[in-house]
Scaffold this motif. Structure first.
Motif, PDB file in Angstrom:
ATOM      1  N   TYR A  22       0.824  -1.206   0.000  1.00 26.33           N
ATOM      2  CA  TYR A  22       0.000   0.000   0.000  1.00 26.33           C
ATOM      3  C   TYR A  22       0.866   1.267   0.000  1.00 26.33           C
ATOM      4  O   TYR A  22       0.608   2.218  -0.743  1.00 26.33           O
ATOM      5  CB  TYR A  22      -0.909  -0.032   1.223  1.00 26.33           C
ATOM      6  CG  TYR A  22      -1.714   1.241   1.440  1.00 26.33           C
ATOM      7  CD1 TYR A  22      -2.771   1.570   0.604  1.00 26.33           C
ATOM      8  CD2 TYR A  22      -1.395   2.105   2.491  1.00 26.33           C
ATOM      9  CE1 TYR A  22      -3.494   2.727   0.809  1.00 26.33           C
ATOM     10  CE2 TYR A  22      -2.117   3.258   2.696  1.00 26.33           C
ATOM     11  CZ  TYR A  22      -3.167   3.568   1.849  1.00 26.33           C
ATOM     12  OH  TYR A  22      -3.887   4.716   2.035  1.00 26.33           O
ATOM     13  N   LEU A  23       1.912   1.263   0.818  1.00 28.72           N
ATOM     14  CA  LEU A  23       2.813   2.414   0.848  1.00 28.72           C
ATOM     15  C   LEU A  23       3.567   2.549  -0.472  1.00 28.72           C
ATOM     16  O   LEU A  23       3.744   3.658  -0.984  1.00 28.72           O
ATOM     17  CB  LEU A  23       3.794   2.277   2.009  1.00 28.72           C
ATOM     18  CG  LEU A  23       3.205   2.381   3.420  1.00 28.72           C
ATOM     19  CD1 LEU A  23       4.267   2.079   4.460  1.00 28.72           C
ATOM     20  CD2 LEU A  23       2.597   3.751   3.659  1.00 28.72           C
ATOM     21  N   ALA A  31      10.711   8.602  -3.959  1.00 31.13           N
ATOM     22  CA  ALA A  31      10.548   7.911  -2.678  1.00 31.13           C
ATOM     23  C   ALA A  31      10.881   6.434  -2.818  1.00 31.13           C
ATOM     24  O   ALA A  31      11.528   5.841  -1.949  1.00 31.13           O
ATOM     25  CB  ALA A  31       9.124   8.101  -2.169  1.00 31.13           C
ATOM     26  N   ARG A  32      10.447   5.832  -3.925  1.00 27.35           N
ATOM     27  CA  ARG A  32      10.768   4.426  -4.146  1.00 27.35           C
ATOM     28  C   ARG A  32      12.272   4.219  -4.307  1.00 27.35           C
ATOM     29  O   ARG A  32      12.835   3.231  -3.802  1.00 27.35           O
ATOM     30  CB  ARG A  32      10.029   3.920  -5.384  1.00 27.35           C
ATOM     31  CG  ARG A  32       8.503   3.884  -5.216  1.00 27.35           C
ATOM     32  CD  ARG A  32       7.825   3.460  -6.502  1.00 27.35           C
ATOM     33  NE  ARG A  32       6.372   3.466  -6.359  1.00 27.35           N
ATOM     34  CZ  ARG A  32       5.513   3.180  -7.348  1.00 27.35           C
ATOM     35  NH1 ARG A  32       5.994   2.875  -8.564  1.00 27.35           N
ATOM     36  NH2 ARG A  32       4.220   3.206  -7.129  1.00 27.35           N
ATOM     37  N   ALA A  33      12.935   5.143  -5.014  1.00 28.06           N
ATOM     38  CA  ALA A  33      14.386   5.042  -5.157  1.00 28.06           C
ATOM     39  C   ALA A  33      15.078   5.172  -3.797  1.00 28.06           C
ATOM     40  O   ALA A  33      16.060   4.461  -3.516  1.00 28.06           O
ATOM     41  CB  ALA A  33      14.894   6.108  -6.118  1.00 28.06           C
ATOM     42  N   SER A  34      14.579   6.057  -2.946  1.00 27.70           N
ATOM     43  CA  SER A  34      15.161   6.213  -1.608  1.00 27.70           C
ATOM     44  C   SER A  34      14.989   4.948  -0.780  1.00 27.70           C
ATOM     45  O   SER A  34      15.917   4.515  -0.078  1.00 27.70           O
ATOM     46  CB  SER A  34      14.516   7.403  -0.891  1.00 27.70           C
ATOM     47  OG  SER A  34      14.706   8.603  -1.612  1.00 27.70           O
ATOM     48  N   VAL A  35      13.818   4.341  -0.871  1.00 28.26           N
ATOM     49  CA  VAL A  35      13.572   3.111  -0.122  1.00 28.26           C
ATOM     50  C   VAL A  35      14.465   1.981  -0.627  1.00 28.26           C
ATOM     51  O   VAL A  35      15.012   1.204   0.170  1.00 28.26           O
ATOM     52  CB  VAL A  35      12.088   2.730  -0.219  1.00 28.26           C
ATOM     53  CG1 VAL A  35      11.839   1.341   0.363  1.00 28.26           C
ATOM     54  CG2 VAL A  35      11.225   3.745   0.516  1.00 28.26           C
ATOM     55  N   ILE A 153      19.030  10.263   3.714  1.00 28.98           N
ATOM     56  CA  ILE A 153      18.365   9.679   2.541  1.00 28.98           C
ATOM     57  C   ILE A 153      16.869   9.554   2.794  1.00 28.98           C
ATOM     58  O   ILE A 153      16.041   9.890   1.931  1.00 28.98           O
ATOM     59  CB  ILE A 153      18.986   8.315   2.211  1.00 28.98           C
ATOM     60  CG1 ILE A 153      20.443   8.487   1.779  1.00 28.98           C
ATOM     61  CG2 ILE A 153      18.194   7.605   1.116  1.00 28.98           C
ATOM     62  CD1 ILE A 153      21.152   7.180   1.522  1.00 28.98           C
ATOM     63  N   GLY A 154      16.497   9.058   3.973  1.00 31.25           N
ATOM     64  CA  GLY A 154      15.075   8.982   4.304  1.00 31.25           C
ATOM     65  C   GLY A 154      14.419  10.345   4.359  1.00 31.25           C
ATOM     66  O   GLY A 154      13.284  10.524   3.896  1.00 31.25           O
ATOM     67  N   LEU A 155      15.137  11.329   4.897  1.00 35.07           N
ATOM     68  CA  LEU A 155      14.575  12.685   4.955  1.00 35.07           C
ATOM     69  C   LEU A 155      14.404  13.272   3.563  1.00 35.07           C
ATOM     70  O   LEU A 155      13.427  13.970   3.287  1.00 35.07           O
ATOM     71  CB  LEU A 155      15.479  13.576   5.803  1.00 35.07           C
ATOM     72  CG  LEU A 155      15.008  15.020   6.037  1.00 35.07           C
ATOM     73  CD1 LEU A 155      13.671  15.021   6.753  1.00 35.07           C
ATOM     74  CD2 LEU A 155      16.044  15.798   6.818  1.00 35.07           C
ATOM     75  N   GLY A 156      15.359  12.988   2.661  1.00 36.69           N
ATOM     76  CA  GLY A 156      15.227  13.475   1.292  1.00 36.69           C
ATOM     77  C   GLY A 156      14.013  12.884   0.596  1.00 36.69           C
ATOM     78  O   GLY A 156      13.281  13.585  -0.118  1.00 36.69           O
ATOM     79  N   GLY A 157      13.791  11.568   0.765  1.00 38.37           N
ATOM     80  CA  GLY A 157      12.600  10.959   0.188  1.00 38.37           C
ATOM     81  C   GLY A 157      11.321  11.541   0.754  1.00 38.37           C
ATOM     82  O   GLY A 157      10.334  11.752   0.028  1.00 38.37           O
ATOM     83  N   THR A 158      11.321  11.858   2.048  1.00 40.39           N
ATOM     84  CA  THR A 158      10.139  12.457   2.662  1.00 40.39           C
ATOM     85  C   THR A 158       9.889  13.867   2.121  1.00 40.39           C
ATOM     86  O   THR A 158       8.750  14.238   1.841  1.00 40.39           O
ATOM     87  CB  THR A 158      10.309  12.502   4.185  1.00 40.39           C
ATOM     88  OG1 THR A 158      10.421  11.171   4.676  1.00 40.39           O
ATOM     89  CG2 THR A 158       9.120  13.177   4.845  1.00 40.39           C
ATOM     90  N   CYS A 159      10.945  14.642   1.970  1.00 41.19           N
ATOM     91  CA  CYS A 159      10.790  16.011   1.457  1.00 41.19           C
ATOM     92  C   CYS A 159      10.199  16.011   0.056  1.00 41.19           C
ATOM     93  O   CYS A 159       9.292  16.797  -0.244  1.00 41.19           O
ATOM     94  CB  CYS A 159      12.146  16.722   1.470  1.00 41.19           C
ATOM     95  SG  CYS A 159      12.780  17.088   3.120  1.00 41.19           S
ATOM     96  N   PHE A 160      10.697  15.133  -0.796  1.00 46.14           N
ATOM     97  CA  PHE A 160      10.156  15.081  -2.149  1.00 46.14           C
ATOM     98  C   PHE A 160       8.725  14.568  -2.142  1.00 46.14           C
ATOM     99  O   PHE A 160       7.889  15.010  -2.935  1.00 46.14           O
ATOM    100  CB  PHE A 160      11.037  14.196  -3.034  1.00 46.14           C
ATOM    101  CG  PHE A 160      12.102  14.955  -3.752  1.00 46.14           C
ATOM    102  CD1 PHE A 160      11.924  15.361  -5.053  1.00 46.14           C
ATOM    103  CD2 PHE A 160      13.284  15.293  -3.107  1.00 46.14           C
ATOM    104  CE1 PHE A 160      12.900  16.082  -5.717  1.00 46.14           C
ATOM    105  CE2 PHE A 160      14.270  16.012  -3.765  1.00 46.14           C
ATOM    106  CZ  PHE A 160      14.078  16.401  -5.080  1.00 46.14           C
ATOM    107  N   ILE A 190       9.246   6.930   5.049  1.00 51.55           N
ATOM    108  CA  ILE A 190      10.596   6.842   4.505  1.00 51.55           C
ATOM    109  C   ILE A 190      11.604   7.358   5.524  1.00 51.55           C
ATOM    110  O   ILE A 190      12.691   6.792   5.701  1.00 51.55           O
ATOM    111  CB  ILE A 190      10.688   7.621   3.191  1.00 51.55           C
ATOM    112  CG1 ILE A 190       9.580   7.190   2.232  1.00 51.55           C
ATOM    113  CG2 ILE A 190      12.044   7.438   2.544  1.00 51.55           C
ATOM    114  CD1 ILE A 190       9.505   8.018   0.972  1.00 51.55           C
ATOM    115  N   THR A 191      11.259   8.454   6.201  1.00 49.14           N
ATOM    116  CA  THR A 191      12.140   8.965   7.248  1.00 49.14           C
ATOM    117  C   THR A 191      12.302   7.956   8.371  1.00 49.14           C
ATOM    118  O   THR A 191      13.418   7.751   8.890  1.00 49.14           O
ATOM    119  CB  THR A 191      11.595  10.285   7.805  1.00 49.14           C
ATOM    120  OG1 THR A 191      11.536  11.252   6.755  1.00 49.14           O
ATOM    121  CG2 THR A 191      12.478  10.818   8.910  1.00 49.14           C
ATOM    122  N   ALA A 192      11.204   7.312   8.752  1.00 52.98           N
ATOM    123  CA  ALA A 192      11.286   6.292   9.802  1.00 52.98           C
ATOM    124  C   ALA A 192      12.187   5.137   9.372  1.00 52.98           C
ATOM    125  O   ALA A 192      12.981   4.621  10.171  1.00 52.98           O
ATOM    126  CB  ALA A 192       9.886   5.779  10.125  1.00 52.98           C
TER     127      ALA A 192
END
Length: 289
Positions: A22-23, A31-35, A153-160, A190-192
């Motif tokens: 779902y996420l 975000a998917r690339a960050s994960v 990296i997680g914070l960057g995905g969250t920001c985008f 993503i940040t978590a």
């Protein structure tokens, strides 16, 4: 943009669960690339940790066995027996220091004094100690880098994810606000994930470094013991029997000093991080044009 139906908001209805699928469906491409990158870092952490645990376990077990079998021979000045015992502990840094000290002490020409021979043995032990510590710490620098890098990296995905959630959407104001809130909530995952990977890397780094310190203290004690033993039995290097025994094991005739200190070779991780950085820079350049 198509909005998620109202019955799929977890705070509205229990019809949708916060599963990985779902996420993943709700995340944008960045975000998917960050994960994916965080998952790669997590796998790298597990690989380094498992490899280091096995390496430390083998080194400590062989060091204990070597010290148990060679202590009496070392104190009695039977260095030939010490060399024979050390051949069964190839992965013991303690045995490496003892053998290197004996090798350096025995290889000093007879016209040099015993004090000069002891100085050569001490320098050899210090050199082996430095190389052994570098080998034991191999991989820990990567863990420290991941611990610092993963949260960002997680914070960057969250920001985008938050930025993309404010794109123009169609629908009533209540529906639009609910969609934006859902996108922000999904992006915070993503940040978590990044924080979890960073905490895991930091914990393993500190735990493994403590093991390196324990093995390092054992090597320092072995260095002091071998220097005391060589000083107490300094006449051994003038005997003829020890030369054949040492050459038999190859400590003088075949081995050369190891000057290169090993380091972390994480080329795959470096390429992945730089690749993501280049893609991000390219996307930002296209949006700025």
């Amino acid at each position: 943009m198509a909005l998620v139906p109202d019955d799929c908001y977890p705070w509205v209805s229990g019809g949708c669960n916060w599963t990985i699928a779902y996420l993943w469906h709700g995340w944008d491409w960045f975000a998917r690339a960050s994960v994916c990158l965080l998952a790669l870092l997590a796998l790298n952490i597990l690989f380094i940790t498992a490899q280091r645990f096995y390496f430390y376990f083998t080194a400590r077990r062989q060091s204990r066995s070597f010290l148990h079998n060679a202590t009496a021979a070392l104190h009695d000045g039977r260095f030939n027996d010490v060399i024979t015992i050390s051949a069964r502990s190839a992965r013991s840094p303690t045995a490496s220091i003892v053998v290197e000290g004996i090798q350096a002490f025995a290889s000093v020409p007879p016209h040099f004094t015993d004090r000069e021979a002891l100085d050569a043995a001490e320098r050899a032990c210090r050199r082996v100690h430095a190389v052994a510590i570098a080998e034991l710490a191999s991989g820990l620098g990567t863990l420290r880098t991941v611990a610092s890098l993963a949260p960002f990296i997680g914070l960057g995905g969250t920001c985008f994810g938050i930025l993309f959630s404010f794109r123009a959407v169609e629908g009533e104001r209540t529906t639009v606000m609910a969609y934006i809130a859902l996108s922000i909530a999904q992006s915070l995952g993503i940040t978590a994930f990044g924080l979890s990977v960073g905490i895991l890397a930091l914990w393993f780094h500190n735990h493994l470094w403590r093991r390196v310190e324990i093995l390092g203290s054992q090597m320092l004690e072995a260095e002091a013991d071998i220097l005391i033993a060589l000083k107490s039995h300094s006449g051994w290097r003038h005997e003829r029997e020890h030369t054949a025994e040492i050459s038999r094991w190859g400590f003088i005739a075949t081995e050369t000093p190891q000057w290169e200190v090993p380091y972390d070779r994480q080329r795959a991780l470096l390429v992945a991080v730089w690749g993501c950085g280049m893609v991000l820079a390219f996307v930002l350049f296209l949006h700025s044009c």
